[in-house]
Scaffold this active site. Structure first.
Site, PDB file in Angstrom:
ATOM      1  CG  HIS A  79      51.585   2.287  35.754  1.00  0.00           C
ATOM      2  ND1 HIS A  79      50.689   1.518  36.456  1.00  0.00           N
ATOM      3  CD2 HIS A  79      52.103   3.165  36.659  1.00  0.00           C
ATOM      4  CE1 HIS A  79      50.672   1.904  37.726  1.00  0.00           C
ATOM      5  NE2 HIS A  79      51.516   2.905  37.870  1.00  0.00           N
ATOM      6  CB  SER A  99      50.140   3.920  40.641  1.00  0.00           C
ATOM      7  OG  SER A  99      51.466   3.471  40.703  1.00  0.00           O
ATOM      8  CD  GLU A 157      49.142  -1.466  35.101  1.00  0.00           C
ATOM      9  OE1 GLU A 157      49.823  -0.426  35.193  1.00  0.00           O
ATOM     10  OE2 GLU A 157      47.939  -1.513  35.391  1.00  0.00           O
TER      11      GLU A 157
END
Length: 508
Positions: free
Chosen positions: A424, A207, A334
């Site tokens: 995610h 991330s 995601e």
């Protein structure tokens, strides 16, 4: 030289289950995990930082520094895992510390490969000390693992003309990035004492941590401080110009009641005003999942012409990270939470796409309607591709001309919560072997879920460890990205067609 001294026998029961390392910084006392045969050293301070100033290295520790508990987390409002009840240490501006995990066995010639973890959290939250990122499992398989803190939110990324004028170098808006650089310098000075090889360092992050890895690939001051990199769900586009930073920073200062030129006023603002408590209700949490978009977050690295002088993707395209092997990849879904507020019909889908990509609404409908039956599901995939998956893979496309580059797609789904898809960060407990840590535990509550994940977890760890050791993933026939193939991580790893070619044409 490996300088680990086990103290349980030498100094008696008071320091049993302890380990002492003699480093250039000083004597550091850590703990032992005998089952894993790993020593750990937590909360080592690597620098001090005044508010909105460059970090100052801590070169010496007096006496014996006890490193058996995590250090302070940097001030923040929290991240998704902490909002679900995950642990994070107490917060303080004195937060520039790191953790080290090392194998107890004598290192190979030259030392163990070093894996440096940069945590995510939108550049506004998180800590290396979150239980999800425990380095024990990776270290037990033959690597020295390091996790680092860096300043977050306004403390890490505020840009103002007055800060630029004050800085001896003329830099502004990159305090968190300077922290990362200082941590890498600490590693160069000290990691050999932990059995690590300072000439074989791999950065990996997810991330915002992946975005930070790509930013460091483009940062001239990071040259020679690391040698390989892994980008997990983090593209190279997420930086801001100084003009953008100055405009927002001046508005932000005014909202807090200070002139943007009055740094004394800004430095006296208490932390509780910089990071006010947030609404942690379920409704507020779902709203953040639905509307959150990282491109709109103001706190990011800045193109200040000093620390960072060009967009990271451009730097990679121009070969400025030449010779650094790279793994890039993301999860298949995601932004799966986008389904909760997704469009109910294809006309609305097209309208939303036009708001993000003017002139491409009809093209997007044709592409996504051919793949997905429902527009809300298609919207979740569109957002996933646009925001994270395609920008991450794009880094591999441009780096492939200058170094060995490998791509992957994580599509594993928890049998317990399959409704969440390959969301995610789903790979993190598998990569770190922290499946039983809260809140990751909810993904593995059944024997079926745990059993079905074990092969994938072992393979994922083996790929990352082998890449850190040799610059190549684990020997399963994973070809370079330029071959047109990637590694698919589902129940079993296996080759798939390069997802960039299949999913990212709309965003090129």
């Amino acid at each position: 030289m490996h300088r680990l001294v086990a103290l349980g026998v030498l100094l008696g029961a008071a320091w049993a289950q302890s380990a002492l390392v003699l480093t250039p910084q000083g004597r550091i006392l850590g703990g032992l995990n005998e089952k894993a045969q790993v020593a750990y050293f937590l909360g080592i301070p690597y620098a001090r930082a005044e508010r909105w100033k460059a970090p100052q290295p801590i070169l010496r520790l007096e006496g014996v520094f006890r490193a058996t508990q995590p250090g302070y987390a940097c001030p923040q409002r929290g991240v998704f895992t902490t909002r679900l009840g995950g642990y994070i240490p107490p917060q303080s501006e004195d937060c520039l510390n790191l953790g080290v995990w090392m194998p107890m066995a004598a290192p190979p010639e030259g030392g163990y490969p070093v894996m440096v973890w940069i945590h995510g959290g939108s550049y506004t939250g998180g800590s290396w000390a979150e239980p999800l990122y425990d380095g024990t499992s990776l270290a037990s398989q033959g690597a020295v693992v390091v996790g680092i803190n860096y300043r977050l939110g306004s403390l890490g990324w505020l840009a103002l003309p007055s800060l630029q004028r004050e800085s001896p170098s003329g830099s502004a808006g990159n305090y968190g990035l300077l922290d990362m650089l200082e941590a890498l310098h600490w590693i160069q000075r000290n990691i050999e004492a932990f059995g690590g090889n300072p000439h074989n360092i791999t950065l990996f992050g997810q991330s915002a941590g992946g975005m930070a890895v790509c930013t460091l690939l483009a940062t001239p001051g990071a040259r020679g401080l690391f040698h390989k990199a892994i980008l997990q769900s983090g593209g190279c586009d997420y930086v801001r110009t100084l003009e953008q930073g100055f405009g927002f920073g001046q508005q932000w200062a005014a909202q807090l009641g200070c002139s943007s030129d009055d740094l004394a006023c800004l430095r006296q603002i208490p932390l509780e005003r910089l990071f006010p408590p947030e609404d942690r209700s379920i409704g507020a949490l779902l709203q953040r999942v639905e509307v959150g978009e990282f491109s709109e977050v103001p706190w990011k690295p800045h193109l200040d012409g000093v620390v960072l002088n060009k967009p990271p993707l451009q730097a990679l395209r121009e070969g400025e990270a030449g010779g650094i092997p790279l793994i890039v990849g993301a999860t298949a879904q995601e932004t799966w939470g986008e389904r909760l507020a997704g469009p109910s019909d294809w006309l609305e889908f097209a309208r939303r796409v036009e708001g993000k990509l003017p002139g491409r609404g009809a093209q997007a409908v044709a592409l996504y309607q051919a793949r997905y039956s429902h527009p809300n599901e298609a919207w979740a995939h569109f957002q996933s591709d646009r925001i994270l998956l395609c920008p991450t893979l794009a880094a591999g496309v441009v780096q492939a001309d200058h170094a060995p580059t490998y791509a992957y797609l994580m599509s594993w789904v928890s049998p317990v919560l399959d409704v969440l898809g390959s969301f995610h960060g789903i790979e993190l407990p598998l990569l770190f072997g922290t499946e039983t840590r809260w809140p990751a535990l909810v993904l593995f509550l059944t024997l079926e879920a745990m059993d079905k994940s074990r092969t994938l977890a072992r393979q994922l760890q083996s790929h990352w460890l082998n890449f850190a050791t040799s610059g190549e993933p684990f020997l399963l026939g994973w070809p370079e990205m330029k071959s047109g193939y990637a590694m698919g991580f589902s129940t079993q790893p296996g080759l798939i067609s390069d997802p960039y070619q299949a999913r990212c044409g709309l965003f090129r």
